[in-house]
Design an enzyme around this catalytic site. Structure first.
Site, PDB file in Angstrom:
ATOM      1  N   GLU A 142     -17.845   9.172  62.275  1.00 63.17           N
ATOM      2  CA  GLU A 142     -17.540  10.328  61.516  1.00 63.17           C
ATOM      3  C   GLU A 142     -18.669  11.403  61.586  1.00 63.17           C
ATOM      4  O   GLU A 142     -18.250  12.082  60.227  1.00 63.17           O
ATOM      5  CB  GLU A 142     -16.259   9.880  60.451  1.00 63.17           C
ATOM      6  CG  GLU A 142     -15.342   8.683  61.097  1.00 63.17           C
ATOM      7  CD  GLU A 142     -14.231   8.741  60.373  1.00 63.17           C
ATOM      8  OE1 GLU A 142     -13.283  10.289  59.219  1.00 63.17           O
ATOM      9  OE2 GLU A 142     -13.415   8.424  60.552  1.00 63.17           O
ATOM     10  N   GLY A 193     -22.184  12.312  70.785  1.00 64.96           N
ATOM     11  CA  GLY A 193     -21.952  11.897  69.667  1.00 64.96           C
ATOM     12  C   GLY A 193     -21.437  12.898  68.937  1.00 64.96           C
ATOM     13  O   GLY A 193     -20.759  13.174  68.351  1.00 64.96           O
ATOM     14  N   GLN A 247     -35.400  -7.956  33.187  1.00 57.62           N
ATOM     15  CA  GLN A 247     -34.497  -5.948  32.829  1.00 57.62           C
ATOM     16  C   GLN A 247     -35.282  -5.461  34.604  1.00 57.62           C
ATOM     17  O   GLN A 247     -34.511  -5.085  35.249  1.00 57.62           O
ATOM     18  CB  GLN A 247     -35.731  -5.553  32.459  1.00 57.62           C
ATOM     19  CG  GLN A 247     -35.798  -4.368  32.090  1.00 57.62           C
ATOM     20  CD  GLN A 247     -36.918  -3.723  30.863  1.00 57.62           C
ATOM     21  OE1 GLN A 247     -37.821  -3.994  31.257  1.00 57.62           O
ATOM     22  NE2 GLN A 247     -36.534  -2.997  30.004  1.00 57.62           N
ATOM     23  N   PHE A 254      -8.276   8.635  67.363  1.00 49.41           N
ATOM     24  CA  PHE A 254      -8.567   9.601  67.906  1.00 49.41           C
ATOM     25  C   PHE A 254      -9.800   9.844  68.468  1.00 49.41           C
ATOM     26  O   PHE A 254     -11.011   9.159  68.341  1.00 49.41           O
ATOM     27  CB  PHE A 254      -9.166   9.897  66.159  1.00 49.41           C
ATOM     28  CG  PHE A 254     -10.021  11.042  66.391  1.00 49.41           C
ATOM     29  CD1 PHE A 254      -9.301  12.380  65.580  1.00 49.41           C
ATOM     30  CD2 PHE A 254     -12.004  11.401  66.082  1.00 49.41           C
ATOM     31  CE1 PHE A 254      -9.627  13.435  65.794  1.00 49.41           C
ATOM     32  CE2 PHE A 254     -12.025  12.476  66.078  1.00 49.41           C
ATOM     33  CZ  PHE A 254     -11.484  13.542  65.753  1.00 49.41           C
ATOM     34  N   ARG A 261     -13.828  12.090  56.574  1.00 56.15           N
ATOM     35  CA  ARG A 261     -14.987  12.101  56.110  1.00 56.15           C
ATOM     36  C   ARG A 261     -14.891  11.694  54.494  1.00 56.15           C
ATOM     37  O   ARG A 261     -15.781  10.879  53.586  1.00 56.15           O
ATOM     38  CB  ARG A 261     -16.424  13.197  55.859  1.00 56.15           C
ATOM     39  CG  ARG A 261     -16.412  13.700  57.928  1.00 56.15           C
ATOM     40  CD  ARG A 261     -17.497  14.546  57.636  1.00 56.15           C
ATOM     41  NE  ARG A 261     -17.940  14.113  59.144  1.00 56.15           N
ATOM     42  CZ  ARG A 261     -18.178  15.346  59.829  1.00 56.15           C
ATOM     43  NH1 ARG A 261     -18.892  16.526  59.378  1.00 56.15           N
ATOM     44  NH2 ARG A 261     -18.691  15.622  61.021  1.00 56.15           N
ATOM     45  N   SER A 304     -25.574  10.379  58.841  1.00 59.19           N
ATOM     46  CA  SER A 304     -25.943  10.917  57.935  1.00 59.19           C
ATOM     47  C   SER A 304     -26.995  12.370  58.073  1.00 59.19           C
ATOM     48  O   SER A 304     -26.765  13.414  57.559  1.00 59.19           O
ATOM     49  CB  SER A 304     -26.856  10.221  57.435  1.00 59.19           C
ATOM     50  OG  SER A 304     -26.482   8.596  56.874  1.00 59.19           O
ATOM     51  N   GLU A 305     -27.765  12.454  59.338  1.00 59.54           N
ATOM     52  CA  GLU A 305     -28.521  13.504  59.968  1.00 59.54           C
ATOM     53  C   GLU A 305     -26.876  15.072  59.816  1.00 59.54           C
ATOM     54  O   GLU A 305     -27.456  15.883  59.991  1.00 59.54           O
ATOM     55  CB  GLU A 305     -28.658  13.106  61.159  1.00 59.54           C
ATOM     56  CG  GLU A 305     -30.488  12.139  60.391  1.00 59.54           C
ATOM     57  CD  GLU A 305     -29.664  11.064  60.664  1.00 59.54           C
ATOM     58  OE1 GLU A 305     -28.810  10.380  61.098  1.00 59.54           O
ATOM     59  OE2 GLU A 305     -30.615  10.383  59.922  1.00 59.54           O
ATOM     60  N   LEU A 325     -12.858  11.190  70.590  1.00 56.80           N
ATOM     61  CA  LEU A 325     -13.930  12.476  70.601  1.00 56.80           C
ATOM     62  C   LEU A 325     -15.105  11.905  71.140  1.00 56.80           C
ATOM     63  O   LEU A 325     -15.428  12.843  72.001  1.00 56.80           O
ATOM     64  CB  LEU A 325     -13.858  12.878  69.547  1.00 56.80           C
ATOM     65  CG  LEU A 325     -14.860  13.515  68.836  1.00 56.80           C
ATOM     66  CD1 LEU A 325     -14.521  15.138  69.724  1.00 56.80           C
ATOM     67  CD2 LEU A 325     -14.973  14.653  67.167  1.00 56.80           C
ATOM     68  N   ARG A 327     -26.377 -17.260  37.686  1.00 57.64           N
ATOM     69  CA  ARG A 327     -27.673 -17.886  37.914  1.00 57.64           C
ATOM     70  C   ARG A 327     -28.852 -17.817  37.298  1.00 57.64           C
ATOM     71  O   ARG A 327     -29.307 -16.606  36.271  1.00 57.64           O
ATOM     72  CB  ARG A 327     -28.045 -17.017  39.022  1.00 57.64           C
ATOM     73  CG  ARG A 327     -29.707 -16.989  39.898  1.00 57.64           C
ATOM     74  CD  ARG A 327     -29.912 -18.932  40.492  1.00 57.64           C
ATOM     75  NE  ARG A 327     -31.104 -18.470  41.019  1.00 57.64           N
ATOM     76  CZ  ARG A 327     -30.920 -19.605  42.162  1.00 57.64           C
ATOM     77  NH1 ARG A 327     -30.460 -20.817  42.283  1.00 57.64           N
ATOM     78  NH2 ARG A 327     -32.141 -20.306  42.855  1.00 57.64           N
TER      79      ARG A 327
END
Ligand code: CAA
Length: 380
Positions: free
Chosen positions: A363, A131, A279, A123, A243, A366-367, A125, A268
């Site tokens: 693809e 970008g 915990q 693909f 996505r 995050s922004e 683009l 371990r």
């Protein structure tokens, strides 16, 4: 939303799991270390119907759906994230737009060999200078009547060095921006189309990407996908599906890390007992398991909407955003639970950590996902 899988979806999930566990997982470490393209696994995915899962069988696909595709992607990526993204690009970014926007002749000529795995697609683009700002491309197509002449370059093209076919986005009229973008299909061997050797990257070493070049490439108008000027919308609609694939890849990577961290914590010992009794470790495992399930639910919701033919732009962006960032957090914690061993290449969790990172970038970063989610939230 109905959460039960159909019999067919469960069968595809099981088939993908068997393939991943028996054939992919044993090779994953070597593929990563050598940066070797998994020729034999790509061929097997074609035989198993994994390269065109949601494409009807009349066009060479497995005739299944997006939910099955998401489930299979998680299984394959759990074993090897590189093999996962090779599968994802062919399914989501190549077969899907050819099926949705291609005419009958294009489906026969281009889609059938790609969906059956006889050929491999990529693909085009992203460019060296654009970008995220995808509509500002410098790869141009000059209209010569019955054909275009294409000049330019695209980079970070996953599957690029090995692909037989590229779905390429070109500026057919730069003055029109997004509305002056056209999608064309170009095949390997077309004079002037060249593919560089692979890039060297932090992770997904076996999934080769590269820069591809177009020098006076003659593209007949029969190879235009949809119509001239429709390219940007085709790219965006395609990425809505892509996505889901990357969210599923992130799920697979994160699940592998959680499983390994859980096993390690049980064996371990520290301060006289397995660290799983502590915990501090339990809280990490609890957060990892919760984030993994939340990511899967978001992903399956987006996949279900795609299968229903409902617009899923926001839901796909949410799934990809959350699953990719969760994968980074989960793989980070998996290393922490392993301590010094987690930092060593003797263990797999460092590979999962490196492989997770790209899911926050390709693809759509995050922004970009946040921009898409916010835009769709504000206009609701
Ligand atoms: N479906 C259909 N049409 C859509 C759409 C969608 N999801 N999103 C936008 N459009 C349409 C809009 O309706 C608009 O059309 P009209 O003018 O007719 O209303 C047109 O497209 C332009 O939309 P925008 O004004 O919103 O476009 P924009 O320039 O502001 O860009 C963006 C929006 C979200 C930032 C977009 O550029 C984007 O998603 N960028 C990221 C690109 C990306 O994901 N690149 C990844 C490369 S592929 C890759 O990584 C592959 C690999 O190798 C693995």
């Amino acid at each position: 939303m109905k959460l039960d899988l159909t019999e067919e979806q469960s069968m595809i999930q099981q088939m993908a799991r068997d393939f991943a566990v028996r054939e992919v997982e044993p090779k994953a470490r070597e593929l990563d270390k050598e940066g070797r393209w998994p020729t034999e696994l790509v061929a097997r995915m074609g035989e198993l119907g994994l390269m065109g899962l949601a494409i009807p069988d009349q066009y060479g696909g497995a005739g299944s759906d997006t939910v099955s595709y998401a489930l299979a992607m998680e299984e394959v990526s759990r074993a090897c994230a590189s093999t996962g993204v090779i599968m994802s690009v062919n399914n989501s970014l190549v077969c899907d737009p050819l099926y949705k926007f291609g005419n009958e002749d294009q489906k026969k000529r281009f889609l059938a060999p790609l969906a059956s795995g006889k050929k491999l697609g990529c693909f085009g683009l992203t460019e060296p200078a654009s970008g995220s700002d995808a509509s500002h491309m410098e790869t141009v197509a000059e209209d010569k009547g019955d054909h275009f002449i294409v000049n330019g370059a695209k980079n970070w093209i996953t599957n690029g060095p090995h692909a037989d076919t590229i779905v390429l986005f070109v500026a057919s009229d730069r003055s029109l921006g997004a509305k002056g973008t056209t999608a064309v299909v170009i095949e390997k061997g077309t004079p002037g189309f060249t593919q560089n050797p692979r890039d060297h990257k932090l992770g997904i070493h076996a999934a080769h990407s590269c820069t591809v070049f177009f020098e006076n490439v003659k593209v007949p108008k029969e190879n235009v996908l949809g119509e001239k000027g429709m390219g940007f919308k085709i790219a965006m609609a395609t990425l809505d599906g892509g996505r889901i694939g990357i969210a599923s890849q992130a799920l697979g990577i994160a699940r592998a890390a959680l499983e390994k961290a859980t096993e390690y914590a049980k064996v371990r010992k520290a301060f006289g007992e397995p660290i799983a009794n502590k915990q501090a470790i339990q809280f990490m495992l609890a957060d990892m398991a919760t984030e993994l399930d939340a990511a899967r639910l978001l992903t399956l919701r987006a996949a279900t909407m795609k299968d229903k033919g409902v617009r899923h732009t926001k839901e796909s962006a949410m799934a990809k955003l959350f699953a990719s960032e969760a994968a980074t957090r989960i793989t980070h914690k998996a290393i922490q639970i392993h301590g010094g061993y987690g930092y060593s290449t003797e263990y797999d969790v460092e590979r999962h950590y490196r492989d997770a990172r790209i899911t926050e970038i390709y693809e759509g970063t995050s922004e970009i996902q946040r921009i898409v989610i916010a835009a769709n939230t504000l206009k609701a």
